[in-house]
Scaffold this active site. Structure first.
Site, PDB file in Angstrom:
ATOM      1  N   LYS A 226      -9.361  46.096 -12.044  1.00  0.00           N
ATOM      2  CA  LYS A 226     -10.029  45.307 -10.996  1.00  0.00           C
ATOM      3  C   LYS A 226     -11.486  45.758 -10.874  1.00  0.00           C
ATOM      4  O   LYS A 226     -11.764  46.905 -10.533  1.00  0.00           O
ATOM      5  CB  LYS A 226      -9.299  45.480  -9.653  1.00  0.00           C
ATOM      6  CG  LYS A 226     -10.034  44.890  -8.449  1.00  0.00           C
ATOM      7  CD  LYS A 226      -9.214  45.005  -7.162  1.00  0.00           C
ATOM      8  CE  LYS A 226     -10.047  44.645  -5.929  1.00  0.00           C
ATOM      9  NZ  LYS A 226      -9.296  44.758  -4.660  1.00  0.00           N
ATOM     10  N   ASP A 231     -16.514  44.493  -2.027  1.00  0.00           N
ATOM     11  CA  ASP A 231     -15.551  43.618  -1.363  1.00  0.00           C
ATOM     12  C   ASP A 231     -15.903  43.496   0.112  1.00  0.00           C
ATOM     13  O   ASP A 231     -15.569  44.355   0.926  1.00  0.00           O
ATOM     14  CB  ASP A 231     -14.129  44.194  -1.540  1.00  0.00           C
ATOM     15  CG  ASP A 231     -13.063  43.286  -0.942  1.00  0.00           C
ATOM     16  OD1 ASP A 231     -13.409  42.148  -0.550  1.00  0.00           O
ATOM     17  OD2 ASP A 231     -11.890  43.701  -0.895  1.00  0.00           O
ATOM     18  N   LYS A 238     -14.414  41.576   6.288  1.00  0.00           N
ATOM     19  CA  LYS A 238     -13.935  42.870   6.769  1.00  0.00           C
ATOM     20  C   LYS A 238     -14.807  43.345   7.927  1.00  0.00           C
ATOM     21  O   LYS A 238     -15.988  43.008   7.988  1.00  0.00           O
ATOM     22  CB  LYS A 238     -14.029  43.911   5.645  1.00  0.00           C
ATOM     23  CG  LYS A 238     -12.987  43.792   4.568  1.00  0.00           C
ATOM     24  CD  LYS A 238     -13.189  44.892   3.526  1.00  0.00           C
ATOM     25  CE  LYS A 238     -12.278  44.728   2.316  1.00  0.00           C
ATOM     26  NZ  LYS A 238     -10.859  44.906   2.613  1.00  0.00           N
ATOM     27  N   ASP A 249     -14.452  49.308  -4.814  1.00  0.00           N
ATOM     28  CA  ASP A 249     -13.430  48.321  -5.137  1.00  0.00           C
ATOM     29  C   ASP A 249     -13.435  47.930  -6.624  1.00  0.00           C
ATOM     30  O   ASP A 249     -12.636  47.104  -7.054  1.00  0.00           O
ATOM     31  CB  ASP A 249     -13.583  47.084  -4.246  1.00  0.00           C
ATOM     32  CG  ASP A 249     -12.243  46.449  -3.912  1.00  0.00           C
ATOM     33  OD1 ASP A 249     -11.219  47.151  -4.025  1.00  0.00           O
ATOM     34  OD2 ASP A 249     -12.222  45.264  -3.551  1.00  0.00           O
ATOM     35  N   ASP A 308      -9.665  37.960   1.462  1.00  0.00           N
ATOM     36  CA  ASP A 308      -9.774  39.407   1.223  1.00  0.00           C
ATOM     37  C   ASP A 308      -8.730  39.883   0.207  1.00  0.00           C
ATOM     38  O   ASP A 308      -8.813  41.019  -0.258  1.00  0.00           O
ATOM     39  CB  ASP A 308      -9.633  40.152   2.560  1.00  0.00           C
ATOM     40  CG  ASP A 308     -10.196  41.564   2.514  1.00  0.00           C
ATOM     41  OD1 ASP A 308     -10.816  41.910   1.493  1.00  0.00           O
ATOM     42  OD2 ASP A 308     -10.015  42.300   3.502  1.00  0.00           O
ATOM     43  N   GLU A 310      -8.527  39.330  -2.862  1.00  0.00           N
ATOM     44  CA  GLU A 310      -9.235  38.756  -4.005  1.00  0.00           C
ATOM     45  C   GLU A 310      -8.916  39.477  -5.312  1.00  0.00           C
ATOM     46  O   GLU A 310      -8.964  38.878  -6.381  1.00  0.00           O
ATOM     47  CB  GLU A 310     -10.755  38.793  -3.755  1.00  0.00           C
ATOM     48  CG  GLU A 310     -11.463  40.131  -4.054  1.00  0.00           C
ATOM     49  CD  GLU A 310     -10.981  41.296  -3.207  1.00  0.00           C
ATOM     50  OE1 GLU A 310     -10.441  41.042  -2.127  1.00  0.00           O
ATOM     51  OE2 GLU A 310     -11.125  42.458  -3.635  1.00  0.00           O
ATOM     52  N   ARG A 312      -6.171  40.660  -6.609  1.00  0.00           N
ATOM     53  CA  ARG A 312      -5.006  40.155  -7.352  1.00  0.00           C
ATOM     54  C   ARG A 312      -5.332  38.836  -8.048  1.00  0.00           C
ATOM     55  O   ARG A 312      -4.763  38.507  -9.072  1.00  0.00           O
ATOM     56  CB  ARG A 312      -3.822  40.029  -6.395  1.00  0.00           C
ATOM     57  CG  ARG A 312      -4.048  39.082  -5.270  1.00  0.00           C
ATOM     58  CD  ARG A 312      -3.029  39.237  -4.147  1.00  0.00           C
ATOM     59  NE  ARG A 312      -3.278  40.400  -3.299  1.00  0.00           N
ATOM     60  CZ  ARG A 312      -2.499  40.777  -2.294  1.00  0.00           C
ATOM     61  NH1 ARG A 312      -1.404  40.105  -2.025  1.00  0.00           N
ATOM     62  NH2 ARG A 312      -2.792  41.832  -1.570  1.00  0.00           N
TER      63      ARG A 312
HETATM   64  N1  BES Z   1      -9.990  46.131  -1.764  1.00  0.00           N
HETATM   65  C1  BES Z   1      -9.039  45.831  -0.784  1.00  0.00           C
HETATM   66  C2  BES Z   1      -7.920  46.855  -0.703  1.00  0.00           C
HETATM   67  C3  BES Z   1      -8.266  48.195  -0.193  1.00  0.00           C
HETATM   68  C4  BES Z   1      -8.626  48.375   1.138  1.00  0.00           C
HETATM   69  C5  BES Z   1      -8.138  49.275  -1.031  1.00  0.00           C
HETATM   70  C6  BES Z   1      -8.891  49.643   1.586  1.00  0.00           C
HETATM   71  C7  BES Z   1      -8.398  50.526  -0.575  1.00  0.00           C
HETATM   72  C8  BES Z   1      -8.790  50.711   0.731  1.00  0.00           C
HETATM   73  C9  BES Z   1      -8.357  44.492  -1.072  1.00  0.00           C
HETATM   74  O1  BES Z   1      -9.115  43.559  -1.721  1.00  0.00           O
HETATM   75  C10 BES Z   1      -7.954  43.960   0.250  1.00  0.00           C
HETATM   76  O2  BES Z   1      -8.802  43.725   1.050  1.00  0.00           O
HETATM   77  N2  BES Z   1      -6.664  43.812   0.449  1.00  0.00           N
HETATM   78  C11 BES Z   1      -6.134  43.359   1.686  1.00  0.00           C
HETATM   79  C12 BES Z   1      -4.997  42.439   1.391  1.00  0.00           C
HETATM   80  C13 BES Z   1      -4.541  41.661   2.579  1.00  0.00           C
HETATM   81  C14 BES Z   1      -5.562  40.633   2.952  1.00  0.00           C
HETATM   82  C15 BES Z   1      -3.222  40.993   2.237  1.00  0.00           C
HETATM   83  C16 BES Z   1      -5.661  44.566   2.473  1.00  0.00           C
HETATM   84  O3  BES Z   1      -5.150  45.529   1.876  1.00  0.00           O
HETATM   85  O4  BES Z   1      -5.822  44.559   3.695  1.00  0.00           O
HETATM   86 ZN    ZN Z   2     -10.652  44.295  -2.909  1.00  0.00          ZN
HETATM   87 ZN    ZN Z   3     -10.287  42.383  -0.370  1.00  0.00          ZN
END
Ligand code: BES
Ligand code: ZN
Ligand code: ZN
Length: 461
Positions: A226, A231, A238, A249, A308, A310, A312
């Site tokens: 990734k 992000d 966020k 990220d 958010d 994104e 995946r």
């Molecule tokens: N990059 C984030 C995941 C992340 C957040 C990794 C904090 C490490 C620390 C990812 O893109 C994300 O925002 N995921 C969301 C998914 C949710 C919207 C289902 C998350 O984990 O809150």
């Molecule tokens: Zn992310």
């Molecule tokens: Zn995200």
């Protein structure tokens, strides 16, 4: 050679004597009177992770005493390169070779400093690598880990998708690898809709970086990472606390590239492909929206439930492409969910695979290398959380359950059945200054995976 290691013996090398905390009293009895008095005066008891420097009558460093908990784990030596006075040191070698090997790797990982924007506080102390150690292996592992950390620590302004691509082109030139890139609208022409859609709001255009190394007739290993260079969360923006670390990220890409570097440096007889979807998840009038439906590379339709989620999406298109070639092994890495770190904390990678043998082997190497990962379930029943009323699936669940599992189940929809695939979800960051893992960008699992691959493919072992 890394500045924290040397191979030649110098004139003035100070030995480091390692003492097991619980055996200190016995050990002390066997020492010369001067040492006994000195250590008593210093109130030194070989408490784990403490050291004491013995000087001679001229005031010159003669010996370092270092306390450890157990004789089979010397990783706390990672504390020393930035704590001992600068100079040359060597280990007293009466430990098992693997114990020494890990001590050396941790010394190297503990010497890391991120110096792109701020001068190093000091030079690391230099350890003379014992003649019996595998200097090339140790250097490879340490350099690759530090390479990944530099990547992650570099802020988004200097680590755009283009910068990421340039770094990969540079790496390719070092190892006679080749890089192909598909950027911007070309992504649509070449059918990578998710990568384009997620990345189109940013001034830094999205791209898929496709890196090849090795002879085609050799077993094919494909790594996917990734590469979300920043992000913001997109329109589902966020908040400040959640955004502050999001330069990391692209940590998944750092994992994939660093593992690739280890493989190439070791010259493993494999045919390697690294696919990095590199984007910035940004906000603009052109940003993709909640409720949009993307027809993915493999034809499945995905309803965007949250912009958010994104990572995946971009990984999905890359996994479709990667698995179309049916590699012998397909591994992806991503800082995919906050839930992964809620589940296991930031020091253990979440590992997902349907292949029990692979999981078992990787766990063994994880334990041997102290490179922590833990198997999580691709629990089919939770696929329901990705059901959508308007599309084949949606990009995330509306329930606060098993977030890293549902993210992995999402990815599974894009891996061709029959391909051996493992997915790693990790935080990409060390939050505590533990030995060998200074605060900042960090990698998990790749040392374990590399040692597994080395064992599996190298004819020399
Ligand atoms: N990059 C984030 C995941 C992340 C957040 C990794 C904090 C490490 C620390 C990812 O893109 C994300 O925002 N995921 C969301 C998914 C949710 C919207 C289902 C998350 O984990 O809150
Ligand atoms: Zn992310
Ligand atoms: Zn995200």
């Amino acid at each position: 050679m890394l500045s924290c290691f040397a191979t030649e013996t110098r004139e003035k090398v100070c030995p480091i004597t390692i003492i097991v905390e619980g055996k200190f009293d016995d050990w002390l009895h066997g020492q010369p009177q001067y040492t006994q008095t000195f250590l008593k005066e210093m109130d030194f008891h070989a408490t784990a992770e403490t050291f004491c420097i013995l000087t001679n009558a001229e005031g010159v460093r003669e010996q370092v005493f270092f306390g450890v908990k157990v004789e089979y784990d010397l990783r706390s030596l990672a504390r020393l390169p930035l704590a001992l006075p600068p100079g040359y040191y060597r280990l007293n070698e009466d430990f098992k070779p693997l114990v020494i090997q890990h001590a050396l790797i941790y010394w190297g990982m503990g010497a890391y400093q991120f110096t792109r924007y701020k001068k190093a506080n000091r030079l690391p102390s230099v350890l003379i690598l014992p003649r019996t150690s595998d200097a090339a292996l140790i250097e490879n592992i340490v350099e690759s880990v530090c390479f990944a950390r530099d990547f992650i620590n570099t802020p988004a302004e200097d680590m755009t998708p283009m910068d990421l691509a340039e770094a990969m082109v540079e790496l390719a030139s070092e190892y006679h690898a080749s890089v192909n890139q598909i950027a911007d609208e070309e992504l649509l022409e070449e059918n990578f809709p998710a990568i384009f859609t997620v990345g189109r709001a940013s001034e830094s255009i999205p791209r898929l970086i496709d890196f090849y190394w090795g002879e085609e007739h050799l077993p094919k290993i494909t790594l996917v990472g990734k590469g979300v260079c920043f992000d913001t969360g997109g329109l589902d923006l966020k908040q400040a606390a959640g955004m502050i670390l999001m330069k990391k990220d692209m940590g998944g890409s750092a994992h994939a590239i660093a593992l690739a570097r280890m493989i190439m440096q070791e010259n493993l007889p494999v045919c390697l492909r690294v696919l990095i979807p590199a984007v910035e998840n940004s906000v603009s009038g052109d940003a993709y929206r909640p409720g949009d439906v993307i027809t993915m590379r493999n034809g499945k339709t995905v309803e965007i439930f949250n912009t958010d989620a994104e990572g995946r999406l971009v990984l999905a298109d890359a996994l479709t492409e990667a698995s179309s070639e049916s590699p012998e092994l397909l591994i992806d890495f991503g800082t995919l969910t906050g839930a992964a770190r809620v589940a296991l904390g930031p020091e253990i990678a979440n590992m997902f695979t349907d292949d029990d043998e692979l999981a078992k082997s990787l766990m063994q190497f994880s334990n041997a290398e102290y490179d922590h990962l833990w198997r999580m379930p691709l629990f089919a029943s939770y696929r329901k959380y990705l059901d959508s009323l308007v599309a084949d699936l949606r990009n995330c669940s509306d329930q606060p359950f098993a977030g890293s599992v549902t993210a992995a189940l999402f990815l599974k929809e894009f891996v061709k059945p029959g391909v051996t695939w493992a997915h790693f979800d990790m935080s990409g960051w060390s939050f505590d200054n533990r030995p060998g893992h200074p605060i900042g960008g960090d990698v998990l699992a790749i040392r374990a995976i590399f040692m597994y691959l080395r064992d599996r493919y190298s004819s020399r072992h």
